[in-house]
Design an enzyme around this catalytic site. Structure first.
Site, PDB file in Angstrom:
ATOM      1  N   ASP A   7      28.445  19.480 -79.452  1.00 39.92           N
ATOM      2  CA  ASP A   7      29.768  19.494 -80.088  1.00 39.92           C
ATOM      3  C   ASP A   7      30.517  18.167 -79.986  1.00 39.92           C
ATOM      4  O   ASP A   7      30.868  17.719 -78.895  1.00 39.92           O
ATOM      5  CB  ASP A   7      30.640  20.570 -79.425  1.00 39.92           C
ATOM      6  CG  ASP A   7      30.077  21.966 -79.547  1.00 39.92           C
ATOM      7  OD1 ASP A   7      30.755  22.834 -80.110  1.00 39.92           O
ATOM      8  OD2 ASP A   7      28.953  22.197 -79.049  1.00 39.92           O
TER       9      ASP A   7
ATOM     10  N   GLU B 111      31.642  21.167 -85.402  1.00 39.32           N
ATOM     11  CA  GLU B 111      32.702  22.152 -85.627  1.00 39.32           C
ATOM     12  C   GLU B 111      34.040  21.779 -84.981  1.00 39.32           C
ATOM     13  O   GLU B 111      35.067  22.369 -85.313  1.00 39.32           O
ATOM     14  CB  GLU B 111      32.262  23.527 -85.142  1.00 39.32           C
ATOM     15  CG  GLU B 111      32.202  23.689 -83.646  1.00 39.32           C
ATOM     16  CD  GLU B 111      32.810  25.018 -83.222  1.00 39.32           C
ATOM     17  OE1 GLU B 111      33.032  25.876 -84.081  1.00 39.32           O
ATOM     18  OE2 GLU B 111      33.088  25.164 -82.023  1.00 39.32           O
ATOM     19  N   ASN B 112      34.021  20.807 -84.076  1.00 38.82           N
ATOM     20  CA  ASN B 112      35.264  20.322 -83.456  1.00 38.82           C
ATOM     21  C   ASN B 112      35.546  18.869 -83.806  1.00 38.82           C
ATOM     22  O   ASN B 112      36.327  18.206 -83.130  1.00 38.82           O
ATOM     23  CB  ASN B 112      35.175  20.445 -81.928  1.00 38.82           C
ATOM     24  CG  ASN B 112      35.268  21.866 -81.447  1.00 38.82           C
ATOM     25  OD1 ASN B 112      36.261  22.549 -81.671  1.00 38.82           O
ATOM     26  ND2 ASN B 112      34.225  22.337 -80.780  1.00 38.82           N
TER      27      ASN B 112
ATOM     28  N   ASN C  52      32.318  28.704 -84.395  1.00 33.60           N
ATOM     29  CA  ASN C  52      33.475  29.589 -84.576  1.00 33.60           C
ATOM     30  C   ASN C  52      34.697  28.881 -85.160  1.00 33.60           C
ATOM     31  O   ASN C  52      35.624  29.538 -85.626  1.00 33.60           O
ATOM     32  CB  ASN C  52      33.855  30.260 -83.257  1.00 33.60           C
ATOM     33  CG  ASN C  52      34.194  29.275 -82.151  1.00 33.60           C
ATOM     34  OD1 ASN C  52      33.415  28.373 -81.861  1.00 33.60           O
ATOM     35  ND2 ASN C  52      35.352  29.439 -81.534  1.00 33.60           N
ATOM     36  N   HIS C  53      34.701  27.531 -85.162  1.00 31.72           N
ATOM     37  CA  HIS C  53      35.803  26.799 -85.782  1.00 31.72           C
ATOM     38  C   HIS C  53      35.445  26.285 -87.178  1.00 31.72           C
ATOM     39  O   HIS C  53      36.152  25.439 -87.725  1.00 31.72           O
ATOM     40  CB  HIS C  53      36.221  25.608 -84.908  1.00 31.72           C
ATOM     41  CG  HIS C  53      36.816  26.001 -83.592  1.00 31.72           C
ATOM     42  ND1 HIS C  53      37.778  26.966 -83.479  1.00 31.72           N
ATOM     43  CD2 HIS C  53      36.580  25.542 -82.330  1.00 31.72           C
ATOM     44  CE1 HIS C  53      38.116  27.094 -82.191  1.00 31.72           C
ATOM     45  NE2 HIS C  53      37.401  26.248 -81.486  1.00 31.72           N
TER      46      HIS C  53
ATOM     47  N   HIS D 196      28.591  25.377 -77.961  1.00 34.88           N
ATOM     48  CA  HIS D 196      29.892  26.053 -77.846  1.00 34.88           C
ATOM     49  C   HIS D 196      30.565  25.852 -76.498  1.00 34.88           C
ATOM     50  O   HIS D 196      31.775  25.632 -76.447  1.00 34.88           O
ATOM     51  CB  HIS D 196      29.799  27.554 -78.144  1.00 34.88           C
ATOM     52  CG  HIS D 196      31.104  28.280 -77.969  1.00 34.88           C
ATOM     53  ND1 HIS D 196      32.209  28.015 -78.763  1.00 34.88           N
ATOM     54  CD2 HIS D 196      31.493  29.258 -77.108  1.00 34.88           C
ATOM     55  CE1 HIS D 196      33.203  28.809 -78.389  1.00 34.88           C
ATOM     56  NE2 HIS D 196      32.801  29.561 -77.386  1.00 34.88           N
TER      57      HIS D 196
ATOM     58  N   HIS E 269      30.181  23.435 -74.324  1.00 34.64           N
ATOM     59  CA  HIS E 269      30.504  22.018 -74.114  1.00 34.64           C
ATOM     60  C   HIS E 269      30.004  21.440 -72.796  1.00 34.64           C
ATOM     61  O   HIS E 269      30.247  20.271 -72.515  1.00 34.64           O
ATOM     62  CB  HIS E 269      32.021  21.780 -74.197  1.00 34.64           C
ATOM     63  CG  HIS E 269      32.577  21.890 -75.574  1.00 34.64           C
ATOM     64  ND1 HIS E 269      33.642  21.105 -76.017  1.00 34.64           N
ATOM     65  CD2 HIS E 269      32.262  22.689 -76.619  1.00 34.64           C
ATOM     66  CE1 HIS E 269      33.945  21.425 -77.262  1.00 34.64           C
ATOM     67  NE2 HIS E 269      33.106  22.391 -77.647  1.00 34.64           N
TER      68      HIS E 269
END
Length: 258
Positions: free
Chosen positions: A9, A40-41, A68-69, A176, A178
């Protein structure tokens, strides 16, 4: 043998900038053939936007995965629709509920690579069953070179997925949480596995954001505004060597660049 790089991520602009500064040298050092990045982040304030996606793709990423983001930012809806050949979202969103695709086939000329994105359901959003979904997807994939980004909270669910797919796919990479885990392994001489590939962003932080607001959230249970942290970064990911003719992975190595 071919070489794959998977980067965990990427958090915010500072994470994107750090990846830009390091990716080319990493690819040269490991003689990388294909690079996958979880994005996603990657946008400022989390989520993914056309701007953050383009930064990562221009830096040398071939495929971007999410989690999820994925749809946190409204700009992402068109992004997934029009760049689904290289930017994917979790495949187990209910049918017809989300734009884009949950997997892509990357043409490498003499061979191809399938990259799949799934999200876990333990302590996460109630999406479709990822185990059922992966079976459906694998029925329609012809290449033996298959890699999964499993974006999940529970280590047990990630472990279960790794064992479930042993011998069926070339790699299962958890994302997810991290925090890079130290359990990298080649399962049954075929499937490269790690519970979490880690993150790319500010190391002295709470998963890439400022420490105090996170501490206050746990102490006082009151709403707080998380801010992207500043400071020295690190890049976490994994290197996998695989046989493109059989899909079997032969080596997995953790990467941490500070």
């Amino acid at each position: 043998m071919k070489n794959l790089l998977f980067i965990g991520d990427v958090v915010g602009k500072i994470g994107c900038d750090f990846l830009v500064s390091k990716l080319n040298s990493i690819k040269k050092s490991y003689n990388i053939d294909i690079t996958i990045v979880n994005a996603e982040n990657s946008a400022q304030g989390n989520g993914i936007t056309p701007k953050s996606a383009n930064i990562l793709l221009n830096a040398g990423a071939d495929i971007l995965t999410t989690g999820n983001h994925a749809f946190r930012r409204k700009e992402a809806y068109d992004l997934f629709e029009y760049k689904s050949y290289c930017i994917i979202r979790p495949a187990n969103y209910p049918e017809g509920s989300a734009p884009g695709k949950g997997f892509c086939i990357f043409d490498m000329g003499a061979y191809s690579i399938a990259v799949i994105n799934l999200m876990g359901t333990a302590f996460m959003d109630s999406l479709d069953n990822p185990f059922t979904k992966i079976d459906e997807i694998l029925e329609n994939i012809e290449t033996p070179n298959i890699f999964l980004d499993f974006h999940a909270e529970a280590t047990s669910e990630k472990k279960a997925m790794g064992h479930y797919l042993t011998g069926k796919v070339s790699g299962v990479f958890g994302t997810h949480t991290h925090v890079q885990t130290t359990d990298e392994i080649i399962l049954e001489n075929h499937t490269a596995y790690i519970t979490d590939a880690g993150m790319t962003g500010v190391e002295h932080s709470c998963l890439g954001v400022e420490i105090k607001p996170v501490v206050d959230r746990f102490r006082f249970h009151m709403p707080v505004r998380f801010q992207e942290a500043s400071g020295d970064c690190f890049l976490c990911g994994i290197f996998v060597q695989f046989d493109e003719k059989t899909g079997k992975s032969h080596k997995i190595e953790r990467i941490i660049i500070r």
